[in-house]
Design a protein around this motif. Structure first.
Motif, PDB file in Angstrom:
ATOM      1  N   PRO A 196       0.825  -1.217   0.000  1.00 30.87           N
ATOM      2  CA  PRO A 196       0.000   0.000   0.000  1.00 30.87           C
ATOM      3  C   PRO A 196       0.853   1.259   0.000  1.00 30.87           C
ATOM      4  O   PRO A 196       1.987   1.272   0.484  1.00 30.87           O
ATOM      5  CB  PRO A 196      -0.790  -0.122   1.314  1.00 30.87           C
ATOM      6  N   ILE A 197       0.292   2.311  -0.555  1.00 32.01           N
ATOM      7  CA  ILE A 197       0.926   3.623  -0.503  1.00 32.01           C
ATOM      8  C   ILE A 197       0.714   4.180   0.903  1.00 32.01           C
ATOM      9  O   ILE A 197      -0.418   4.291   1.371  1.00 32.01           O
ATOM     10  CB  ILE A 197       0.323   4.570  -1.550  1.00 32.01           C
ATOM     11  N   ARG A 198       1.809   4.518   1.569  1.00 33.98           N
ATOM     12  CA  ARG A 198       1.735   4.979   2.951  1.00 33.98           C
ATOM     13  C   ARG A 198       1.583   6.501   2.983  1.00 33.98           C
ATOM     14  O   ARG A 198       2.422   7.215   2.443  1.00 33.98           O
ATOM     15  CB  ARG A 198       2.981   4.548   3.722  1.00 33.98           C
ATOM     16  N   ARG A 201      -8.881   8.997   6.771  1.00 39.51           N
ATOM     17  CA  ARG A 201      -8.695   7.728   7.476  1.00 39.51           C
ATOM     18  C   ARG A 201      -9.821   6.751   7.145  1.00 39.51           C
ATOM     19  O   ARG A 201      -9.588   5.566   6.914  1.00 39.51           O
ATOM     20  CB  ARG A 201      -8.626   7.958   8.984  1.00 39.51           C
ATOM     21  N   ALA A 202     -11.052   7.265   7.117  1.00 39.15           N
ATOM     22  CA  ALA A 202     -12.195   6.406   6.781  1.00 39.15           C
ATOM     23  C   ALA A 202     -12.091   5.896   5.347  1.00 39.15           C
ATOM     24  O   ALA A 202     -12.399   4.729   5.066  1.00 39.15           O
ATOM     25  CB  ALA A 202     -13.497   7.178   6.983  1.00 39.15           C
ATOM     26  N   ALA A 203     -11.647   6.752   4.427  1.00 35.02           N
ATOM     27  CA  ALA A 203     -11.491   6.333   3.032  1.00 35.02           C
ATOM     28  C   ALA A 203     -10.384   5.289   2.901  1.00 35.02           C
ATOM     29  O   ALA A 203     -10.506   4.331   2.120  1.00 35.02           O
ATOM     30  CB  ALA A 203     -11.198   7.542   2.156  1.00 35.02           C
ATOM     31  N   VAL A 204      -9.297   5.464   3.643  1.00 38.81           N
ATOM     32  CA  VAL A 204      -8.197   4.491   3.609  1.00 38.81           C
ATOM     33  C   VAL A 204      -8.669   3.136   4.148  1.00 38.81           C
ATOM     34  O   VAL A 204      -8.277   2.078   3.635  1.00 38.81           O
ATOM     35  CB  VAL A 204      -6.993   5.019   4.428  1.00 38.81           C
ATOM     36  N   PHE A 230      -4.004   1.685   0.231  1.00 40.50           N
ATOM     37  CA  PHE A 230      -3.419   2.753   1.037  1.00 40.50           C
ATOM     38  C   PHE A 230      -3.303   2.338   2.494  1.00 40.50           C
ATOM     39  O   PHE A 230      -4.023   1.455   2.967  1.00 40.50           O
ATOM     40  CB  PHE A 230      -4.277   4.025   0.951  1.00 40.50           C
ATOM     41  N   ALA A 231      -2.402   3.012   3.196  1.00 42.89           N
ATOM     42  CA  ALA A 231      -2.258   2.836   4.636  1.00 42.89           C
ATOM     43  C   ALA A 231      -1.835   4.169   5.232  1.00 42.89           C
ATOM     44  O   ALA A 231      -1.195   4.987   4.560  1.00 42.89           O
ATOM     45  CB  ALA A 231      -1.229   1.750   4.960  1.00 42.89           C
ATOM     46  N   ILE A 232      -2.206   4.405   6.472  1.00 51.25           N
ATOM     47  CA  ILE A 232      -1.750   5.587   7.194  1.00 51.25           C
ATOM     48  C   ILE A 232      -0.498   5.215   7.975  1.00 51.25           C
ATOM     49  O   ILE A 232      -0.502   4.261   8.749  1.00 51.25           O
ATOM     50  CB  ILE A 232      -2.833   6.117   8.161  1.00 51.25           C
ATOM     51  N   ASP A 233       0.567   5.960   7.745  1.00 48.60           N
ATOM     52  CA  ASP A 233       1.817   5.752   8.480  1.00 48.60           C
ATOM     53  C   ASP A 233       2.421   7.131   8.730  1.00 48.60           C
ATOM     54  O   ASP A 233       3.020   7.731   7.839  1.00 48.60           O
ATOM     55  CB  ASP A 233       2.781   4.873   7.684  1.00 48.60           C
ATOM     56  N   GLN A 234       2.253   7.615   9.934  1.00 51.22           N
ATOM     57  CA  GLN A 234       2.679   8.975  10.245  1.00 51.22           C
ATOM     58  C   GLN A 234       4.192   9.137  10.287  1.00 51.22           C
ATOM     59  O   GLN A 234       4.700  10.247  10.177  1.00 51.22           O
ATOM     60  CB  GLN A 234       2.082   9.414  11.585  1.00 51.22           C
ATOM     61  N   ASP A 235       4.929   8.049  10.457  1.00 52.05           N
ATOM     62  CA  ASP A 235       6.382   8.133  10.632  1.00 52.05           C
ATOM     63  C   ASP A 235       7.185   7.729   9.402  1.00 52.05           C
ATOM     64  O   ASP A 235       8.297   8.210   9.202  1.00 52.05           O
ATOM     65  CB  ASP A 235       6.818   7.255  11.815  1.00 52.05           C
TER      66      ASP A 235
END
Length: 236
Positions: free
Chosen positions: A7-9, A24-27, A33-38
């Motif tokens: 996934p695209i972070r 976040r809800a769409a991800v 896709f993924a959420i990766d803050q770091d």
């Protein structure tokens, strides 16, 4: 090293804002896709004009693309975006709705076909807390109309008073604010004895979040440069 199956972070600049929650809800709906803050492949900024310089600096330091969805930006912010685009891929979008991107294209075509004999007015309606007017989307639509006329945008904003005369070739803007409206936009072409109205209605912030993911898919892997939602729909 990433493969195409990974996934695209995304790292969200304002993860707890309204658009942050929507993205976040769409991800959660999209395994690409993924959420990766770091450890991000891309930054997504729907924060505030004051936060933009820091966001652009972070993208340049990390050598990753950035999607800028913040509105209400001034000329200095625009110059900073252009400078950042010399180092990384930057997609600037006052509105990430795919429908609005298509509307912008239709507005440009209509202005080109109808010509200078038709007056153009842009109306936007947003919730009571929106801080800028006209909306960034309204200005994008006005610029599309001006492009269709092969002219620079000459705006008449918030007319008030008496004895007013509409300037030849000007594009008018009216902004209405109230309630919880997510965003309504109408572009009126007013000709002799007929009118053409091109419209878009946003029913939820999720359309902007899903459009942001479409923009992120487009932007991923792109070379340094400045991109818009027009590029996204052109590549679809």
């Amino acid at each position: 090293m990433r493969t195409d199956e990974q996934p695209i972070r995304l790292s969200l600049i304002a993860p707890h804002g309204k658009m942050g929650h929507a993205i976040r809800a769409a991800v959660d709906e999209d395994p690409r896709f993924a959420i990766d803050q770091d450890h991000a492949d891309m930054l997504v900024d729907f924060s505030s004009p004051a936060a933009l310089p820091s966001s652009l600096d972070r993208a340049i330091r990390a050598a990753v693309p950035i999607l800028v969805g913040t509105t209400g930006l001034d000329d200095l912010a625009s110059r900073r975006i252009e400078e950042a685009a010399e180092s990384v891929a930057v997609l600037r979008a006052a509105n990430t709705s795919v429908g609005v991107a298509l509307l912008s294209d239709l507005v440009e075509r209509a202005a080109r076909v109808l010509g200078a004999g038709w007056d153009i007015e842009v109306v936007d309606i947003h919730h009571r807390r929106k801080a800028d007017a006209p909306s960034g989307t309204a200005l994008v639509l006005g610029e599309a109309a001006a492009r269709g006329r092969d002219a620079m945008l000459e705006a008449e904003v918030g007319r008030s008073g008496t004895g007013l005369a509409r300037k030849e070739g000007a594009i008018g803007f009216a902004a209405l604010r109230g309630g919880t409206a997510a965003g309504d936009h109408d572009v009126l072409f007013l000709g002799p004895e007929e009118r053409l109205v091109l419209s878009h209605r946003a029913e939820s912030r999720m359309i902007f979040a899903r459009g942001a993911l479409a923009a992120a898919r487009f932007l991923h892997g792109k070379p340094a440069g400045l991109y818009t939602m027009r590029d996204v729909i052109a590549a679809a």
